[in-house]
Motif scaffolding. Structure first.
Motif, short mmCIF file in Angstrom:
data_model
loop_
_atom_site.label_atom_id
_atom_site.label_comp_id
_atom_site.label_asym_id
_atom_site.label_seq_id
_atom_site.Cartn_x
_atom_site.Cartn_y
_atom_site.Cartn_z
N ARG A 1 -17.31 -4.36 10.76
CA ARG A 1 -15.95 -4.03 11.23
C ARG A 1 -15.80 -2.53 11.40
O ARG A 1 -16.48 -1.74 10.78
N ASN B 1 -12.41 0.05 11.35
CA ASN B 1 -10.97 0.10 11.11
C ASN B 1 -10.35 1.15 12.03
O ASN B 1 -10.76 2.30 12.02
N GLY C 1 -5.24 2.70 8.95
CA GLY C 1 -4.81 1.98 7.75
C GLY C 1 -5.93 2.08 6.72
O GLY C 1 -6.34 1.09 6.13
N GLU C 2 -6.39 3.33 6.46
CA GLU C 2 -7.55 3.51 5.59
C GLU C 2 -7.14 3.66 4.13
O GLU C 2 -6.19 4.37 3.82
N HIS C 3 -7.88 2.98 3.26
CA HIS C 3 -7.60 2.98 1.82
C HIS C 3 -6.19 2.44 1.54
O HIS C 3 -5.51 2.89 0.63
N ASP D 1 -5.84 -1.15 1.86
CA ASP D 1 -5.97 -2.60 2.05
C ASP D 1 -5.49 -3.42 0.87
O ASP D 1 -5.34 -4.63 1.00
N CYS E 1 -13.71 -3.30 -4.02
CA CYS E 1 -13.19 -3.13 -2.65
C CYS E 1 -11.90 -3.93 -2.45
O CYS E 1 -11.60 -4.85 -3.20
N GLY E 2 -11.18 -3.58 -1.39
CA GLY E 2 -10.05 -4.39 -0.95
C GLY E 2 -10.56 -5.56 -0.14
O GLY E 2 -11.77 -5.87 -0.15
N ILE E 3 -9.67 -6.20 0.61
CA ILE E 3 -10.02 -7.44 1.29
C ILE E 3 -10.36 -7.27 2.77
O ILE E 3 -10.92 -8.15 3.41
N MET E 4 -10.04 -6.10 3.35
CA MET E 4 -10.05 -6.06 4.82
C MET E 4 -11.41 -6.33 5.46
O MET E 4 -11.48 -6.98 6.50
N ASP E 5 -12.49 -5.85 4.85
CA ASP E 5 -13.80 -5.99 5.50
C ASP E 5 -14.20 -7.47 5.61
O ASP E 5 -14.60 -7.95 6.67
N LEU F 1 -20.50 3.27 -1.47
CA LEU F 1 -19.28 3.06 -2.24
C LEU F 1 -19.60 2.67 -3.68
O LEU F 1 -18.71 2.44 -4.48
N TYR G 1 -15.06 5.94 -4.94
CA TYR G 1 -14.20 4.86 -4.45
C TYR G 1 -13.40 4.22 -5.61
O TYR G 1 -12.18 4.13 -5.54
N GLY H 1 -13.51 3.62 7.64
CA GLY H 1 -14.19 3.04 6.47
C GLY H 1 -13.91 3.87 5.22
O GLY H 1 -12.99 4.68 5.18
N GLY H 2 -14.74 3.66 4.21
CA GLY H 2 -14.52 4.26 2.90
C GLY H 2 -14.61 5.77 2.87
O GLY H 2 -13.99 6.43 2.04
C1 GAF Z 1 -14.32 0.13 2.12
C2 GAF Z 1 -13.77 -1.03 1.31
F1 GAF Z 1 -14.72 -2.00 1.17
C3 GAF Z 1 -12.52 -1.58 1.97
O1 GAF Z 1 -11.98 -2.59 1.17
C4 GAF Z 1 -11.48 -0.47 2.21
O2 GAF Z 1 -10.85 -0.09 1.02
C5 GAF Z 1 -12.14 0.72 2.92
O3 GAF Z 1 -13.31 1.15 2.25
C6 GAF Z 1 -11.19 1.90 3.01
O4 GAF Z 1 -10.09 1.59 3.81
O5 GAF Z 1 -14.76 -0.30 3.36
#
Ligand code: GAF
Length: 391
Positions: free
Chosen positions: A38, A40, A43-45, A47, A181-185, A230, A235, A341-342
């Motif tokens: 993916r 992004n 909308g970074e950091h 998620d 990590c968050g969920i977006m990826d 990460l 992170y 990304g991260g």
């Molecule tokens: C990494 C994490 F895996 C995502 O969940 C997200 O937090 C991102 O960094 C930053 O937006 O890809």
């Protein structure tokens, strides 16, 4: 396109994986699956709150078959550190769960096997390959997790709940790669929609597709080729700072906070982190509206604000990413650019007029000494099955 790295074709990855499968295990693989990485847009950091993301046409492919017994075997032909490319492990049991170990790449596979949502899984043998650059901030790990889950669905179908699939893959990353990590990826690698960016509400886990098919618009990924990871402490420490800020404010997350709430309540570093998240969530909502209207100048301005905030407040950029963004913004026809990304290396994403692509690449190459690579992206579908298991 000058300097463009040809987007790896799924057919070529598939052929290579099938070849290795035959050499390593004999016979033909029964199943083949694919899951994208993916990028992004903005909308970074955020998620744990909200993100707007767009898929890449770079993918992880897995081919394989079920086998009798309990012993699984998996081999990677993806570029990797100096680690063994093949690993054998037994299916987990309640008294003997799968644990982390070496090689590191196999932890993503083991995590998904451990958190798979249907049982009993048969043993399997499989080969993995990927065109998602490792450490490029384009979510090579989520694409591996989601491809693995999709492969297991062919061997032992679950209930088909896509959000639960993304959550299981996120859990695998938490427990087996130790990245909180968050969920977006994982979400976008499962639920991506061709021709659309996805606005994800990471609290309700609802996604709104935003059409993105304007032929005069290009989304250009530039890989700084500075490897990001990460799994270090940065992170998790950012995430902790956000959680601390929310706790001090008495909120369940920063999603519910305003910048005014922060006044005189936080130390200066925690204030900066929280300010980034709160403003980035607002920027993301505005950016989604701008995209719907085709207001690319406005979208681009928000991208640059996002980058500056990630650099100055969240402190996750690096000099190489800053140079790539500054260089892109010097070119006529570029709407916006930012790290994606991260952070701490990896890629930038740039939104530009299609006819500005060649000159943008040339200008970036002149201004950046670190041999960047370029990918032109289009939004693709989430994970899919290339060859289903035959019943
Ligand atoms: C990494 C994490 F895996 C995502 O969940 C997200 O937090 C991102 O960094 C930053 O937006 O890809």
């Amino acid at each position: 396109m000058a300097g463009d790295e040809s987007v790896a074709d799924v057919g070529a990855l598939l052929a290579a994986a099938r070849r290795v499968y035959e050499q390593s295990y004999g016979g033909e693989a029964q199943v083949a699956v694919c899951a994208p990485g993916r990028v992004n847009l903005i909308g970074e950091h955020t998620d744990y709150n909200q993100g707007l993301v767009l898929l890449l046409p770079l993918v992880t492919v897995i081919v394989g078959s079920s086998t009798s017994g309990h012993s699984c075997s998996i081999e990677t032909i993806t570029e990797s550190a100096d680690e063994p490319r093949r690993v054998d492990f037994d299916l987990p049991t309640e008294s003997s769960p799968l644990t982390r170990g070496q090689p590191a790449w196999a932890n993503y596979v083991k995590g998904v096997v451990q958190h798979y949502r249907a049982q009993p899984l048969p043993a399997f043998k499989a080969v993995i390959t990927s065109s998602v650059p490792l450490g490029g901030g384009l979510s090579s790990s989520a694409s591996l997790e989601v491809a693995m889950y999709t492969f297991l669905q062919q061997l032992c179908p679950d209930d088909g709940d896509k959000v639960a699939k993304a959550v299981a893959c996120q859990k695998a990353e938490h427990t087996h790669a130790k990245v909180p990590c968050g969920i977006m990826d994982q979400f976008v690698s499962v639920l991506g929609k061709e021709g659309h960016a996805l606005l994800i509400d990471c609290r309700s886990l609802e996604a709104t597709p935003v059409p993105l098919t304007d032929p005069n618009l290009v989304i250009l990924i530039t890989n700084s080729n500075v490897r990001h990871s990460l799994t270090g402490s940065e992170y998790p420490s950012r995430r902790k700072q956000c959680e601390n800020a929310a706790a001090i404010l008495g909120k369940s997350s920063l999603r519910d906070a305003t910048v005014q709430d922060l006044e005189n309540r936080l130390d200066s570093v925690t204030y900066q982190r929280a300010q980034h998240v709160i403003e980035e969530i607002e920027r993301t909502a505005q950016a989604a509206e701008a995209l719907k209207k085709g207001a690319y100048q406005e979208f681009g301005k928000l991208m640059v604000e996002s980058h500056n905030s990630l650099r100055d407040l969240y402190e996750v950029s690096c000099p190489e990413l800053d140079v790539l963004v500054a260089a892109a913004m010097e070119v006529d026809g570029v709407f916006g650019s930012r790290m994606t990304g991260g952070g701490f290396g990896g890629c930038t994403v740039t939104l530009l007029q299609a006819d500005a692509t060649d000159r943008t690449i040339k200008h970036i190459q002149e201004r950046y000494s670190g041999h960047p690579t370029f990918y032109r992206t289009t939004p693709s579908e989430g994970a899919w099955v290339i060859s289903p298991v035959e019943n």
